[in-house]
Design a protein around this motif. Structure first.
Motif, PDB file in Angstrom:
ATOM      1  N   ALA A  75       0.836  -1.208   0.000  1.00  0.00           N
ATOM      2  CA  ALA A  75       0.000   0.000   0.000  1.00  0.00           C
ATOM      3  C   ALA A  75       0.868   1.255   0.000  1.00  0.00           C
ATOM      4  CB  ALA A  75      -0.922  -0.014   1.222  1.00  0.00           C
ATOM      5  N   GLU A  76       1.917   1.255   0.869  1.00  0.00           N
ATOM      6  CA  GLU A  76       2.819   2.413   0.885  1.00  0.00           C
ATOM      7  C   GLU A  76       3.505   2.580  -0.480  1.00  0.00           C
ATOM      8  OE1 GLU A  76       5.474   1.632   4.046  1.00  0.00           O
ATOM      9  OE2 GLU A  76       4.033   2.109   5.635  1.00  0.00           O
ATOM     10  N   LYS A  77       3.911   1.484  -1.023  1.00  0.00           N
ATOM     11  CA  LYS A  77       4.564   1.538  -2.331  1.00  0.00           C
ATOM     12  C   LYS A  77       3.619   2.061  -3.402  1.00  0.00           C
ATOM     13  CE  LYS A  77       7.006  -1.440  -5.600  1.00  0.00           C
ATOM     14  NZ  LYS A  77       7.448  -2.842  -5.874  1.00  0.00           N
ATOM     15  N   ILE A  78       2.378   1.594  -3.324  1.00  0.00           N
ATOM     16  CA  ILE A  78       1.386   2.031  -4.314  1.00  0.00           C
ATOM     17  C   ILE A  78       1.080   3.517  -4.146  1.00  0.00           C
ATOM     18  CG2 ILE A  78      -1.043   1.781  -4.990  1.00  0.00           C
ATOM     19  CD1 ILE A  78      -0.766  -1.205  -4.350  1.00  0.00           C
ATOM     20  N   LEU A  79       1.003   3.988  -2.841  1.00  0.00           N
ATOM     21  CA  LEU A  79       0.721   5.402  -2.589  1.00  0.00           C
ATOM     22  C   LEU A  79       1.825   6.289  -3.164  1.00  0.00           C
ATOM     23  CD1 LEU A  79      -1.125   7.474  -1.242  1.00  0.00           C
ATOM     24  CD2 LEU A  79       0.191   7.184   0.861  1.00  0.00           C
ATOM     25  N   GLY A  80       3.089   5.937  -2.873  1.00  0.00           N
ATOM     26  CA  GLY A  80       4.203   6.719  -3.411  1.00  0.00           C
ATOM     27  C   GLY A  80       4.237   6.667  -4.935  1.00  0.00           C
ATOM     28  N   GLU A  81       3.945   5.498  -5.452  1.00  0.00           N
ATOM     29  CA  GLU A  81       3.951   5.352  -6.909  1.00  0.00           C
ATOM     30  C   GLU A  81       2.847   6.184  -7.543  1.00  0.00           C
ATOM     31  OE1 GLU A  81       5.480   3.920 -10.469  1.00  0.00           O
ATOM     32  OE2 GLU A  81       6.262   3.735  -8.414  1.00  0.00           O
ATOM     33  N   GLU A  82       1.669   6.193  -6.886  1.00  0.00           N
ATOM     34  CA  GLU A  82       0.562   6.974  -7.432  1.00  0.00           C
ATOM     35  C   GLU A  82       0.854   8.471  -7.360  1.00  0.00           C
ATOM     36  OE1 GLU A  82      -2.893   5.811  -5.331  1.00  0.00           O
ATOM     37  OE2 GLU A  82      -3.206   3.964  -6.504  1.00  0.00           O
ATOM     38  N   LYS A  83       1.503   8.920  -6.246  1.00  0.00           N
ATOM     39  CA  LYS A  83       1.855  10.345  -6.135  1.00  0.00           C
ATOM     40  C   LYS A  83       2.832  10.728  -7.235  1.00  0.00           C
ATOM     41  CE  LYS A  83       3.607  13.733  -2.827  1.00  0.00           C
ATOM     42  NZ  LYS A  83       4.145  13.948  -1.445  1.00  0.00           N
ATOM     43  N   ARG A  84       3.838   9.890  -7.412  1.00  0.00           N
ATOM     44  CA  ARG A  84       4.821  10.186  -8.457  1.00  0.00           C
ATOM     45  C   ARG A  84       4.158  10.161  -9.832  1.00  0.00           C
ATOM     46  NH1 ARG A  84       7.487   7.292 -11.917  1.00  0.00           N
ATOM     47  NH2 ARG A  84       6.690   5.345 -11.018  1.00  0.00           N
ATOM     48  N   MET A  85       3.299   9.185 -10.030  1.00  0.00           N
ATOM     49  CA  MET A  85       2.610   9.088 -11.322  1.00  0.00           C
ATOM     50  C   MET A  85       1.702  10.298 -11.550  1.00  0.00           C
ATOM     51  SD  MET A  85       1.651   5.041 -11.360  1.00  0.00           S
ATOM     52  CE  MET A  85       0.667   5.206 -12.832  1.00  0.00           C
ATOM     53  N   PHE A  86       1.070  10.819 -10.430  1.00  0.00           N
ATOM     54  CA  PHE A  86       0.209  12.004 -10.574  1.00  0.00           C
ATOM     55  C   PHE A  86       1.024  13.211 -11.002  1.00  0.00           C
ATOM     56  CE2 PHE A  86      -1.702  15.837  -8.689  1.00  0.00           C
ATOM     57  CZ  PHE A  86      -2.917  15.816  -9.340  1.00  0.00           C
ATOM     58  N   GLU A  87       2.193  13.414 -10.357  1.00  0.00           N
ATOM     59  CA  GLU A  87       3.032  14.550 -10.747  1.00  0.00           C
ATOM     60  C   GLU A  87       3.510  14.415 -12.185  1.00  0.00           C
ATOM     61  OE1 GLU A  87       6.118  14.576  -7.885  1.00  0.00           O
ATOM     62  OE2 GLU A  87       4.880  15.395  -6.257  1.00  0.00           O
ATOM     63  N   GLU A  88       3.941  13.208 -12.537  1.00  0.00           N
ATOM     64  CA  GLU A  88       4.367  12.996 -13.923  1.00  0.00           C
ATOM     65  C   GLU A  88       3.219  13.204 -14.898  1.00  0.00           C
ATOM     66  OE1 GLU A  88       5.971   9.128 -14.090  1.00  0.00           O
ATOM     67  OE2 GLU A  88       7.837   9.622 -13.026  1.00  0.00           O
ATOM     68  N   ALA A  89       2.024  12.728 -14.502  1.00  0.00           N
ATOM     69  CA  ALA A  89       0.867  12.898 -15.376  1.00  0.00           C
ATOM     70  C   ALA A  89       0.496  14.368 -15.525  1.00  0.00           C
ATOM     71  CB  ALA A  89      -0.318  12.108 -14.819  1.00  0.00           C
ATOM     72  N   GLN A  90       0.641  15.140 -14.401  1.00  0.00           N
ATOM     73  CA  GLN A  90       0.328  16.560 -14.478  1.00  0.00           C
ATOM     74  C   GLN A  90       1.252  17.271 -15.460  1.00  0.00           C
ATOM     75  OE1 GLN A  90       0.495  18.503 -10.674  1.00  0.00           O
ATOM     76  NE2 GLN A  90      -0.674  20.288 -11.354  1.00  0.00           N
ATOM     77  N   GLY A  91       2.567  16.996 -15.351  1.00  0.00           N
ATOM     78  CA  GLY A  91       3.518  17.590 -16.300  1.00  0.00           C
ATOM     79  C   GLY A  91       3.237  17.139 -17.737  1.00  0.00           C
ATOM     80  N   GLU A  92       2.920  15.864 -17.874  1.00  0.00           N
ATOM     81  CA  GLU A  92       2.630  15.368 -19.220  1.00  0.00           C
ATOM     82  C   GLU A  92       1.390  16.022 -19.806  1.00  0.00           C
ATOM     83  OE1 GLU A  92       2.315  11.202 -18.910  1.00  0.00           O
ATOM     84  OE2 GLU A  92       4.472  10.853 -18.614  1.00  0.00           O
ATOM     85  N   TRP A  93       0.354  16.259 -18.939  1.00  0.00           N
ATOM     86  CA  TRP A  93      -0.860  16.898 -19.435  1.00  0.00           C
ATOM     87  C   TRP A  93      -0.607  18.338 -19.854  1.00  0.00           C
ATOM     88  CZ3 TRP A  93      -4.781  14.699 -21.358  1.00  0.00           C
ATOM     89  CH2 TRP A  93      -5.203  13.442 -20.921  1.00  0.00           C
ATOM     90  N   ARG A  94       0.233  19.044 -19.088  1.00  0.00           N
ATOM     91  CA  ARG A  94       0.554  20.421 -19.502  1.00  0.00           C
ATOM     92  C   ARG A  94       1.240  20.420 -20.867  1.00  0.00           C
ATOM     93  NH1 ARG A  94       2.973  22.684 -13.731  1.00  0.00           N
ATOM     94  NH2 ARG A  94       0.939  22.856 -12.655  1.00  0.00           N
ATOM     95  N   MET A  95       2.197  19.523 -21.021  1.00  0.00           N
ATOM     96  CA  MET A  95       2.866  19.431 -22.318  1.00  0.00           C
ATOM     97  C   MET A  95       1.876  19.060 -23.416  1.00  0.00           C
ATOM     98  SD  MET A  95       6.390  17.505 -21.212  1.00  0.00           S
ATOM     99  CE  MET A  95       6.919  17.406 -22.914  1.00  0.00           C
ATOM    100  N   LYS A  96       0.990  18.172 -23.086  1.00  0.00           N
ATOM    101  CA  LYS A  96       0.007  17.761 -24.087  1.00  0.00           C
ATOM    102  C   LYS A  96      -0.934  18.900 -24.447  1.00  0.00           C
ATOM    103  CE  LYS A  96      -0.027  12.833 -23.031  1.00  0.00           C
ATOM    104  NZ  LYS A  96      -0.835  11.685 -22.557  1.00  0.00           N
ATOM    105  N   ILE A  97      -1.296  19.781 -23.422  1.00  0.00           N
ATOM    106  CA  ILE A  97      -2.180  20.915 -23.713  1.00  0.00           C
ATOM    107  C   ILE A  97      -1.496  21.892 -24.657  1.00  0.00           C
ATOM    108  CG2 ILE A  97      -3.229  22.959 -22.679  1.00  0.00           C
ATOM    109  CD1 ILE A  97      -3.848  21.184 -20.220  1.00  0.00           C
ATOM    110  N   ASP A  98      -0.196  22.175 -24.374  1.00  0.00           N
ATOM    111  CA  ASP A  98       0.554  23.061 -25.277  1.00  0.00           C
ATOM    112  C   ASP A  98       0.628  22.467 -26.681  1.00  0.00           C
ATOM    113  OD1 ASP A  98       0.911  24.767 -23.144  1.00  0.00           O
ATOM    114  OD2 ASP A  98       2.892  23.930 -22.607  1.00  0.00           O
ATOM    115  N   GLU A  99       0.935  21.218 -26.726  1.00  0.00           N
ATOM    116  CA  GLU A  99       0.995  20.566 -28.042  1.00  0.00           C
ATOM    117  C   GLU A  99      -0.356  20.608 -28.743  1.00  0.00           C
ATOM    118  OE1 GLU A  99       2.372  16.675 -27.324  1.00  0.00           O
ATOM    119  OE2 GLU A  99       4.452  17.273 -26.850  1.00  0.00           O
ATOM    120  N   ALA A 100      -1.444  20.413 -27.955  1.00  0.00           N
ATOM    121  CA  ALA A 100      -2.773  20.445 -28.544  1.00  0.00           C
ATOM    122  C   ALA A 100      -3.123  21.838 -29.066  1.00  0.00           C
ATOM    123  CB  ALA A 100      -3.810  20.003 -27.505  1.00  0.00           C
ATOM    124  N   GLN A 101      -2.688  22.929 -28.296  1.00  0.00           N
ATOM    125  CA  GLN A 101      -2.945  24.289 -28.759  1.00  0.00           C
ATOM    126  C   GLN A 101      -2.226  24.549 -30.087  1.00  0.00           C
ATOM    127  OE1 GLN A 101      -5.051  26.378 -27.201  1.00  0.00           O
ATOM    128  NE2 GLN A 101      -4.805  27.781 -28.944  1.00  0.00           N
TER     129      GLN A 101
END
Length: 665
Positions: free
Chosen positions: A487-513
């Motif tokens: 569970a701890e591993k999954i929580l840390g992994e999900e937090k890291r994945m959320f931050e990575e996903a947030q950065g990826e979404w910003r890049m994707k929004i710029d690319e989409a614009q």
């Protein structure tokens, strides 16, 4: 032993393969199997529906375990799971025995294992499939060729199982007429000095492939066990087997069952057994040997002193062949197991065999199921067993034994010490007698196997139950700790994945614009090109309309010309009709004139014939007148005769000629 984290990972992989929940009954059974069968040096996980994900998880989990044997028979690992386990074998130090039979592995996985034999440390490899398995390994002749080539240089592997894998067929499932796999295995047997057991049953080698393997065995000095059953081989294979048994000095276990070698092949093998002093187990069931082959084999075993197990079931042996075996048992003192089931032997054979059992002290197992034995044969065997001290297993299933015979057999089993297994199912025996027999067999089996005092056995059972509970508690504690860490591993992994996903979404929004701006520009360009195309289309439509008007005018002009031509044609047709009518009338007139002329010609011809006839008459009259005138002149005297005749007047002669000429005309 497996740690709780490893067990949980394997359970998750199992649930993915079986599409079940981690709390389901199947998952709990799998956990129990891991705890009880996956600890120590041997891991046995048979018939558990392990799939691709389980194979990959096992390859990772077993790397740190000191395994010597891994048995995964009857699962669904397929090529991916099998190749993942192959990666485990490459670096494992202690694993020596591997069983991956009936796992739906194709020729790709088979060739991969064959090519890695030189780098593995395996002593036994089982890839064969059961005849009743749903997920057989589906190889082809290339796999057989690859194993033959690799084993020619291998000096480690001792046992290889490739039964019912299709190595006798090509990729398109057609029969391999050249039998390349059998050729490769035969060449391998000529040079290999370490392989001791080879199982290639039910591979459709046929007579040719079986003979090739047996020829290789003639020059082999290491193989101890060979299984060629179910390969659709003929009598030539049996003859070659006889030649091989004559020269080979290492083979102890040999099977040609479910082949059509007939009595010719059986007789050749029987002749070889007379001098063979090595073979101990021989299976010739369902080989169509019949009475002639059975008698030859029985006569050979009278002088053979090493064969201990023989199977001759399903061979159409009648009373004559069964009596030959009864005579053989009087002279043979080494045979320990004899199977003559599914042959119509009858009571007479049972009576004769019973007479042998009262004196024989070597036979331990006798199978006479489906042999048409009645109460007479059963009672004879009962009397013989009361004097026999060596027979431990007796099968009389599917015969004609009545309830009386069943009760007597049950009484005999309870009173006889050595016999601890009796099978009388599928007879005319009551259920109570069957229960008595089963109960007594179970009691004797337990008494035979248990050599410990009862108190010690009870203590061992208590300790085993405690050990099982301790293992379960340890498993639950480890499972809880593993769940917390996970569970701890999954929580840390999900937090890291959320931050990575947030950065990826910003890049994707710029690319989409940027892509949107490009799309808008492309739309404007498309609209401009559309207007140009619309203008061109209007011009083309206008030109097309003018062209159509010109074509319509030309069509109208052609129609008017056509009408005029039709009128001219009609007038010409009428004139032609008039000309034909006048021509016809003229022809009729000419024909009538011709007829009249012909009539006139006929009349003229008639007149001509009449004139000719009259002219002939005139000439005749003239001649008559001349003759008369000559006579008259002669009679008138010589003087008168000297006078010249009076000449006819010229005018009269001319008139006569003219008249005759007109008449002729």
């Amino acid at each position: 032993e497996m740690q709780a984290e490893v067990v949980e990972d394997l359970c998750l992989a199992f649930c993915r393969d079986t599409r079940s929940d981690s709390s389901s009954t199947a998952a709990e059974k799998f956990r129990h199997a891991l705890i009880t069968n996956a600890n120590g040096e041997e891991v046995r996980l048979n018939q558990l529906r392990l799939g691709i994900h389980s194979g990959v998880a096992l390859s990772k989990a077993l790397k740190t375990m000191m395994l010597s044997s891994l048995n995964l028979h009857g699962n669904v690992l397929r090529d991916v799971g099998a190749i993942a386990l192959l990666q485990l074998l490459r670096g494992h130090e202690t694993l020596r025995h591997l069983n991956l039979g009936s796992n739906d592995i194709t020729h790709d996985g088979g060739i991969a294992f064959a090519r890695e034999l030189s780098t593995l440390r395996l002593l036994s490899l089982e890839l064969g499939s059961d005849l009743s398995s749903m997920y057989t390994n589906r190889f082809n002749n290339k796999v057989g060729v690859a194993f033959g080539e690799q084993l020619s240089a291998n000096t480690i592997l001792r046992k290889l199982g490739l039964s019912n894998t299709g190595i006798g067929r090509m990729e398109d499932k057609q029969e391999d007429e050249k039998q390349e796999a059998a050729q490769s295995l035969g060449r391998m047997l000529k040079v290999n000095t370490t392989l001791e057991e080879l199982k290639v049953a039910s591979n459709n080698f046929g007579t040719v492939g079986s003979v090739l393997i047996l020829k290789g065995l003639m020059e082999n000095s290491a193989l101890v066990e060979l299984d060629l059953s179910g390969n659709n081989a003929g009598a030539d294979a049996g003859v070659m087997a006889g030649e091989t048994l004559t020269t080979n000095s290492t083979l102890t276990c040999f099977s040609l069952a479910r082949n059509k070698i007939g009595f010719h092949g059986t007789s050749a093998m029987a002749a070889a057994l007379v001098s063979n002093s090595r073979l101990t187990v021989l299976d010739l069931s369902d080989t169509q040997m019949q009475d002639r082959g059975c008698i030859a084999m029985a006569n050979a075993l009278e002088s053979n002193c090493c064969l201990t197990h023989f199977n001759g079931s399903r061979n159409g042996i009648s009373e004559q062949g069964g009596l030959a075996w009864a005579d053989t048992l009087w002279a043979n003192s080494t045979l320990k197991s004899l199977n003559l089931s599914e042959n119509p032997l009858g009571d007479e054979v049972a009576v004769n065999i019973a007479g042998v059992l009262s004196q024989n002290d070597s036979l331990k197992k006798l199978e006479l199921s489906s042999c048409k034995l009645g109460d007479e044969g059963a009672l004879s065997i009962i009397d013989a067993i009361e004097k026999n001290t060596s027979l431990t297993r007796l099968r009389l299933a599917n015969n004609l034994i009545s309830e009386t015979g069943g009760m007597l057999l049950a009484d005999m089993l309870e009173s006889h010490g050595s016999l601890h297994h009796l099978d009388i199912r599928a007879n005319q025996v009551a259920h109570a007698s069957l229960l008595r027999v089963q109960k007594e067999c179970s009691r004797k089996k337990q008494a035979t196997e248990s050599k410990e005092p009862s108190e010690l056995a009870a203590q061992i059972r208590v300790l085993k139950r405690k050990e099982q509970k301790i293992l379960e508690y340890e498993f639950r504690i480890g499972k809880a700790l593993a769940a917390r860490k996970e569970a701890e591993k999954i929580l840390g992994e999900e937090k890291r994945m959320f931050e990575e996903a947030q950065g990826e979404w910003r890049m994707k929004i710029d690319e989409a614009q940027g892509e949107l701006n490009e799309l808008l520009q492309a739309v404007e360009d498309a609209e401009r090109r559309l207007e140009e195309k619309t203008t061109e289309k209007q011009l083309l439509l206008k030109t097309h309309a003018e062209r159509m008007e010109e074509i319509e005018k030309a069509i109208k002009l052609h129609e008017e010309e056509g009408e005029q031509l039709n009128k001219l044609i009609a007038e010409a047709t009428m004139q032609l009709a008039d000309v034909e009518q006048s021509k016809k009338e003229r022809v009729e007139g000419l024909r009538s004139e011709l007829e009249q002329n012909q009539q006139q010609i006929l009349e003229l011809e008639k007149e001509t014939r009449a004139a000719q006839e009259k002219l002939r008459q005139l000439e005749a009259e003239k001649q008559q007148a001349s003759r008369t005138h000559a006579i008259e002149s002669t009679s008138a005297g010589g003087a008168r005769a000297a006078e010249p005749p009076a000449a006819q007047p010229p005018a009269a002669a001319a008139a006569a000629k003219k008249k005759a000429k007109e008449k002729r005309k």
